[in-house]
Structures are given as C-alpha cells and as structure tokens.
Design a protein around this motif. Structure first.
Motif, short mmCIF file in Angstrom:
data_model
loop_
_atom_site.label_atom_id
_atom_site.label_comp_id
_atom_site.label_asym_id
_atom_site.label_seq_id
_atom_site.Cartn_x
_atom_site.Cartn_y
_atom_site.Cartn_z
N TYR A 79 -3.12 -4.92 51.68
CA TYR A 79 -2.84 -4.23 52.93
C TYR A 79 -4.02 -3.85 53.74
O TYR A 79 -3.97 -3.78 54.90
CB TYR A 79 -1.52 -3.16 52.85
N ASN A 80 -5.16 -3.62 52.97
CA ASN A 80 -6.27 -3.16 53.70
C ASN A 80 -7.00 -4.43 54.37
O ASN A 80 -7.55 -4.03 55.35
CB ASN A 80 -7.14 -2.47 52.70
N SER A 81 -6.71 -5.62 53.70
CA SER A 81 -7.19 -6.90 54.36
C SER A 81 -6.14 -7.22 55.46
O SER A 81 -6.58 -8.59 56.03
CB SER A 81 -7.37 -7.89 53.05
N TYR A 82 -5.28 -6.70 55.89
CA TYR A 82 -4.32 -7.28 56.83
C TYR A 82 -5.19 -7.29 58.19
O TYR A 82 -6.01 -6.46 58.46
CB TYR A 82 -3.06 -6.36 57.10
N VAL A 83 -5.00 -8.17 59.02
CA VAL A 83 -5.29 -8.21 60.36
C VAL A 83 -4.44 -7.67 61.19
O VAL A 83 -3.10 -8.12 61.37
CB VAL A 83 -5.73 -9.60 60.90
N GLY A 84 -4.47 -6.57 61.76
CA GLY A 84 -3.52 -5.70 62.29
C GLY A 84 -3.05 -4.40 61.37
O GLY A 84 -4.03 -3.95 60.82
N ASN A 85 -1.96 -3.99 62.00
CA ASN A 85 -1.55 -2.72 61.09
C ASN A 85 -1.12 -2.97 59.75
O ASN A 85 -0.05 -2.77 59.46
CB ASN A 85 -0.68 -1.83 62.17
N GLY A 86 -1.95 -3.22 58.81
CA GLY A 86 -1.44 -3.12 57.46
C GLY A 86 -0.86 -1.98 56.69
O GLY A 86 -0.09 -2.14 55.83
N THR A 138 -5.52 8.34 48.43
CA THR A 138 -5.68 7.78 49.73
C THR A 138 -3.97 7.30 50.33
O THR A 138 -3.41 6.71 49.54
CB THR A 138 -6.50 6.58 49.76
N TYR A 139 -3.80 7.66 51.46
CA TYR A 139 -2.46 7.28 51.86
C TYR A 139 -2.68 6.54 53.25
O TYR A 139 -3.50 6.73 54.06
CB TYR A 139 -1.73 8.32 51.91
N ALA A 140 -1.61 5.82 53.87
CA ALA A 140 -1.62 5.00 55.12
C ALA A 140 -0.78 5.75 56.04
O ALA A 140 0.07 6.80 56.00
CB ALA A 140 -0.60 3.84 54.89
N ASP A 141 -1.63 5.87 57.19
CA ASP A 141 -1.11 6.33 58.59
C ASP A 141 -0.97 5.33 59.32
O ASP A 141 -1.82 4.50 59.88
CB ASP A 141 -2.30 7.44 59.26
N SER A 142 0.00 4.93 59.77
CA SER A 142 0.61 3.93 60.55
C SER A 142 0.69 3.90 62.32
O SER A 142 0.69 2.97 62.83
CB SER A 142 2.08 3.14 60.22
N ASN A 143 0.32 5.28 62.52
CA ASN A 143 0.03 5.50 63.82
C ASN A 143 -1.10 4.86 64.44
O ASN A 143 -1.80 4.60 63.92
CB ASN A 143 -0.04 7.18 64.04
N LYS A 144 -0.79 4.82 65.80
CA LYS A 144 -1.79 3.85 66.84
C LYS A 144 -1.88 2.72 66.08
O LYS A 144 -1.12 1.68 65.79
CB LYS A 144 -3.04 4.72 66.75
N SER A 145 -3.37 2.20 65.82
CA SER A 145 -3.54 0.90 65.07
C SER A 145 -3.47 1.02 63.65
O SER A 145 -3.84 0.03 63.06
CB SER A 145 -4.95 0.42 65.59
N GLY A 146 -3.19 2.12 63.12
CA GLY A 146 -3.42 2.38 61.44
C GLY A 146 -4.64 2.77 61.14
O GLY A 146 -5.79 2.32 61.51
#
Length: 293
Positions: A79-86, A138-146
């Motif tokens: 998911y770190n390799s996503y283009v956009g909000n992984g 480490t955790y994901a923050d999906s706010n804004k662009s991620g």
C-alpha cells in the motif's frame, strides 16, 4: 458504612462489566483479520487493546474501544507503493475483511481506523498497524492525501502497570474515579491526560502505599494537583512512550471547584459528631450517582 467502604463501593460501581461481549468481539475481529492477512485462525495473535481499556483505566459506560491489529510488513510495502492514497485503500481492505464476519454492520473507515459499531453503543475502533524495529507501530492516516504516522502504546501500558503495582494498586482506581468526575462535570480533558497527570501525581504522593481509607485525601490532593497545572501549558508527555498529550482547554477551573468541594466533604467526615451523610452528598456532587448515597 465507613469511609473506606464508600470508596470501595464507588470503585466497584464504575468498573467495566461487559459480560464477555468485548472479548468475544475482539477475538472475532482478530480471528477474521488473522485469517485474511496472516493465513492463521488465531483469535489472539497480532491484536492489542489500546486506549483506556488497554491501560485498564476505562469505566462502565464507555463507548469507544481502541484495538490495534498488526499487519505483515509485505502489506505495508503493497500500500505504500500506491499512486494516490494508499492509506485509504489499506483501511478499505481491512474494512472488507471485517465485513465477512459482521456483514450487516455499518463498518466504515475513518481517518486512521476502521469503525465497527455495535447495537449496545460500543464502537470498536480498529487501527491497522505495522510493527517497527523499536517495537513502535506505523499506521495509516488517510486524511488529505494520506500519510504514515507512528504510535508507541506498549510502553504506556507497561508504565501504568508498573506504577500501579508500586503504589499498592492505587493508580488505576484514581484514573477511573477521575473519569467519573470528567463525565459528571463534562471536563474538557482526555482520558490519556487524566492517566498522565495521575501517573505524575501518585509517584510522589505521601499516602500512595495506603488503601481506600485514604481515597478522600487522594482525590482532594489530585484535584489540587490538577488545579495547579500551568494554564499556558498545552501538552504533557505520556508515561512510558513520552508522546505528546495535548489539551488546549481550561480543566483547571473545574478541578479547583472540586478541590473545594472535596475539602468540604472531608470537613464533614472529621466533624464531631461526624456528618457522614453530608460528606457522601459532597462526593456525589463531584462523582455522580455511582458514589454510594
């Protein structure tokens, strides 16, 4: 009923009693995520209670239960390799997994967590996270662009337990009693800040090795401690992790009010003859109806 019995009953009245439903749901969610992400059906591996429940300071009537679930590092790479909000895509993947176990529940991603609401009013807030080499996550923050953020809950849990053990088991009840005060007085203070201040206070409190007989003094002195916090200060450091705990509101004023009420309660207790009913009414004014009448 003697003074020690009042506080013993009060502390018992505010303990969490979930009848096993919390554990059942926690294991069901953990097993589902383990099945989909780790290829194991364990209902305990990779899961961790967070927040006040994890620190054992929650009280009856809480509504949000924080849970961390550790995902494999390969999922982070994906998911770190996503283009956009992984980060948003990761939360959606976790959401779809939990929906297999709770298909009729309105599960949704919300910023950093996946919310799983239940009909009894308790919402599980599931934090998907990845273990770091220093045991933080480490955790994901999906706010804004991620983005990716870091949390370190285990040292907080360990520090609270260690100090509670060192203070004759008095830290945890203090934290719980102050949550009852927060609820009764609608105090603008987080549970983590209550725990942080209680941790700081009880470490040097002169009666920290005593028991319920000293809980009136403990509450009075802790209110005084909170009232004396610098109003220009807007963050404190959590025990164990040292993470910043922010507060931009004036909780000191209500702490001062309740320090004065606690002093009145104690004056009733030590009067000759004692005015025990009046003392209990003062404590109920501070803590609400969970305190015995």
């Amino acid at each position: 009923m003697a003074l020690a019995d009042w506080f013993n009953s009060f502390c018992n009245n505010i303990k969490t009693t979930d009848g096993g439903s919390i554990s059942y749901r926690y294991k069901a969610i953990t097993q589902r995520l383990n099945t989909d992400f780790w290829n194991t059906n364990s209902d305990v591996a990779h899961g961790l209670y967070l927040g006040s429940y994890g620190r054992n300071t929650a009280i009856q009537g809480f509504s949000d239960l924080d849970v961390l679930f550790q995902l494999p590092s390969s999922v982070y790479t994906q998911y770190n390799s996503y283009v956009g909000n992984g980060q948003s895509a990761l939360l959606q993947a976790v959401k779809r997994s939990i929906e297999k176990t709770y298909p009729t529940t309105s599960i949704r991603g919300d910023g950093q967590v996946v919310l799983v609401p239940f009909k009894d009013g308790i919402t599980f807030e599931v934090l998907p996270a990845f273990l770091n080499t220093d045991d933080s996550y480490t955790y994901a923050d999906s706010n804004k662009s991620g983005s990716w953020r870091v949390t370190n809950p285990r040292p907080e849990i360990a520090a609270m337990k260690l100090r509670n053990d060192a203070c004759n088991g008095n830290l945890i009840p203090l934290c719980r009693m102050m949550r009852a005060w927060k609820r009764k007085w609608d105090v603008p203070i987080s549970g983590l800040l209550i725990d942080t201040l209680a941790y700081q206070f009880i470490g040097t409190w002169q009666y920290r090795d005593k028991s319920y007989l000293y809980y009136d003094f403990m509450c009075r002195d802790f209110f005084q401690f909170m009232a004396g916090q610098d109003k220009s200060q807007n963050y404190w450091k959590a025990p164990g992790s040292g993470q910043y705990v922010f507060c931009f509101s004036d909780f000191q004023w209500k702490a001062t009010r309740c320090y004065n009420i606690a002093c009145e309660a104690i004056a009733h207790e030590i009067a000759n003859p004692k005015r025990e009913w009046s003392a209990r009414q003062k404590w109920r004014e501070i803590f609400g109806t969970s305190f015995p009448d």
